[in-house]
Design a protein around this motif. Sequence first.
Motif, PDB file in Angstrom:
ATOM      1  N   PHE A   1      29.339-115.040  28.403  1.00  0.00           N
ATOM      2  CA  PHE A   1      28.074-114.291  28.426  1.00  0.00           C
ATOM      3  C   PHE A   1      27.969-112.935  28.627  1.00  0.00           C
ATOM      4  O   PHE A   1      27.374-111.938  28.119  1.00  0.00           O
ATOM      5  N   ASN A   2      28.872-112.659  29.831  1.00  0.00           N
ATOM      6  CA  ASN A   2      28.766-111.355  30.317  1.00  0.00           C
ATOM      7  C   ASN A   2      29.537-110.415  29.183  1.00  0.00           C
ATOM      8  O   ASN A   2      29.160-109.287  29.019  1.00  0.00           O
ATOM      9  N   THR A   3      30.529-110.901  28.745  1.00  0.00           N
ATOM     10  CA  THR A   3      30.899-110.296  27.617  1.00  0.00           C
ATOM     11  C   THR A   3      30.691-109.716  26.497  1.00  0.00           C
ATOM     12  O   THR A   3      30.240-108.449  26.099  1.00  0.00           O
ATOM     13  N   LEU A   4      29.603-110.503  26.017  1.00  0.00           N
ATOM     14  CA  LEU A   4      28.523-110.479  25.147  1.00  0.00           C
ATOM     15  C   LEU A   4      27.673-109.255  25.204  1.00  0.00           C
ATOM     16  O   LEU A   4      27.243-108.590  24.617  1.00  0.00           O
ATOM     17  N   ILE A   5      26.906-109.498  26.421  1.00  0.00           N
ATOM     18  CA  ILE A   5      25.793-108.824  26.701  1.00  0.00           C
ATOM     19  C   ILE A   5      26.006-107.381  27.241  1.00  0.00           C
ATOM     20  O   ILE A   5      25.424-106.444  26.887  1.00  0.00           O
ATOM     21  N   PHE A   6      27.296-107.305  27.611  1.00  0.00           N
ATOM     22  CA  PHE A   6      27.673-105.768  28.037  1.00  0.00           C
ATOM     23  C   PHE A   6      28.011-105.080  26.707  1.00  0.00           C
ATOM     24  O   PHE A   6      27.594-103.976  26.585  1.00  0.00           O
ATOM     25  N   ILE A   7      28.743-105.876  25.766  1.00  0.00           N
ATOM     26  CA  ILE A   7      29.018-105.030  24.464  1.00  0.00           C
ATOM     27  C   ILE A   7      27.650-104.769  23.802  1.00  0.00           C
ATOM     28  O   ILE A   7      27.405-103.716  23.058  1.00  0.00           O
ATOM     29  N   LEU A   8      26.631-105.668  23.856  1.00  0.00           N
ATOM     30  CA  LEU A   8      25.506-105.580  23.174  1.00  0.00           C
ATOM     31  C   LEU A   8      24.506-104.422  23.794  1.00  0.00           C
ATOM     32  O   LEU A   8      23.931-103.543  23.093  1.00  0.00           O
TER      33      LEU A   8
END
Length: 682
Positions: free
Chosen positions: A300-307
């Motif tokens: 989730f951290n990977t997805l949210i920072f890229i988002l």
Amino acid sequence: MMHMQMTLQLLVFFVVAIILGILLRRLLKNTAIPYSVALLVLGILIGSVLDYEVQTPFLHELKSSFLLASQLDANLIMFIFLPALVFESAFSLEVHLFKRMFSQIALLAIPGMVLCTGITALLSLSVLPWHWSVGTALMFGAIVSATDPVAVVSLLKELCSRARLQTLIEGESLLNDGTAIVLFTLFLGLATQAQVELSFMHVVGEFTRVVSVGVLVGAVVAAISLMFIGSLFNDSLIEIALTLVLPYLVFYLSEHVFHASGVVSVVTLALIYAGPGRTRFSPEVMEHLHHFWHTLSYLFNTLIFILVGLVISTRLGLTDLANWQYLVVIFAGILVIRTMVIVGFMPILARIGIGLTKEKSIVLIWGGLRGAVSLALALIVATTESLDIQLRDQVLFLTAGIVVLTIVVNGSSMRFVMAKLGLDKLPKAKQKTFAKVQHKISDEIAKVREDLKQDEHLKAVNWTVVDRNIVTIATPYKEEESIDTQVEYQRKLLESERQFYWNQFAKGLLSQDATHILIGAIEKALDGTPQIWPRPFIAKHWQIPKWASQCANIPIIGVYARGASYKQHVITFESARGLFEASAYILELAPSLSLEASQLEKALEQVSLVNQFADKTLNDFRKDSPHLVERVESYLALRILLNTERKKIQELTHEGMISEVDAEKLIEEVELKMHESKKRLS
């Protein structure tokens, strides 16, 4: 058809983003660049090239998927990621430490957050154009004043090994996020003139209601779910699935049913699970549970920072020079404001909780990162059509700029700041203890090395090369000044005792109730100055309830009274037995961790008193309640043997001697015996 296409594009985004995150994490291995900072920059870079035309079908599909992801609704971003990330963060906190520091955390997260919001609003009104109203300024102040739990937690897990400092910064970010959302909701109504008047008492009353109801919702759901979980026997699928779905449930109930703080509800649920509820989970499940949430948090951290990077680069084009000037001024301003508030609270922060040093306060100031929550709130403003379009764009631009600057500037320089303050190393007393541990490791390595040198199949080993890559002699700690290691030594012994109880619980040698009492006693002993003896918490919880003794012979009620009395006898005997074994273990461990002879003598004296106290309790139990000794000891012996049987089945399965299908059947039979024996003997 269009809906199917969008679903596939989002799936492509999730898969590609995770793969990019994995590759990036691998590239950053052994570098000083924080993963979260690199992810944000990666997202911005990807978003900046999405305007270019591509001819290749695959690249076109990839571009479409990232464009679609950048257009996701702000509420959707919050509701998908926030409950899980907040739960994981709070669930991994050391609850005892959080309780000790709660006064400091609450001071920063509520009055501190309110002050930052108000002063930031004044700064905005003095710097920004005249069309900004008081309501708009207050709303903007709430958006950019809260430290974001996602960004802060992600950074601290990479850089900080100091549990107290991490708990303080992480706890503040969790609670002030709830405060920010409440204030934002109130001030958004004022900015849109949906709520013309907003009195001080109304704000205080609404804030109190929202937080109180949030706590209540989280606590009620936690209590009900723990009763259900306590009735299960090692069912990892159900227990882990519940921890996944319940954060979303309490978030939904709080936000949409009771109009309260979803973040506060999720934090409450997680803290109850991590604290008093920990013993309700099957011991075998806890390790899987933490691995599951650690993995989910990484994804989730990977997805949210890229988002966040995508949203910033795709929704914000080049703006006029004035807005860039405003951004620089406000970014500098919020750093100064946070500094003023924390420095202003220092006389209080240094005297409550566990205190606060000047060095740690600097890290607290610099670690106030803004992230996905601030951006999501700004996106909500951007879609509020009752506000002027120019104002909406300005709020989004300034918020996005502050998010980027705090993560990139503060986040990337945090390692340097901590090194300059000497907080990248263990405290001096811990360094001495750590050096002692290193010597134990070195001694073990030296023994194994000598055995290997005698191995006939390792005669060609180049020991010069091998020795360069192992530590055979620990570097002694150079003491530059007198250090009081007594407190640290006693704390280490108590923490070792606490871990002993968790290990016994994991092996099935301690019940939930006994573990809860013994762990509670350790945490009380750790409060303030660590104290090995006495243990008043245990003595208090070993008392038979008065009502049980008084009502033992009353018809109907007497059945329940005798049952409660018997249960208390079981808990007393079992926890006394656990205390006796733990104190014997600590008596053996203490010499290997001691740094001074006088220190060891004092510790051994106190641990011996604990051992004698437990031994006397066991002997008194056998003397005063001979009619219960056989039942209690039989129950404990049977439970230990059944747990041993289950453990052996699992070991044989790992060795390949029993298939997993057959093992499941055998374990089910053992657990059925556990359940039936508990009912029969109680």
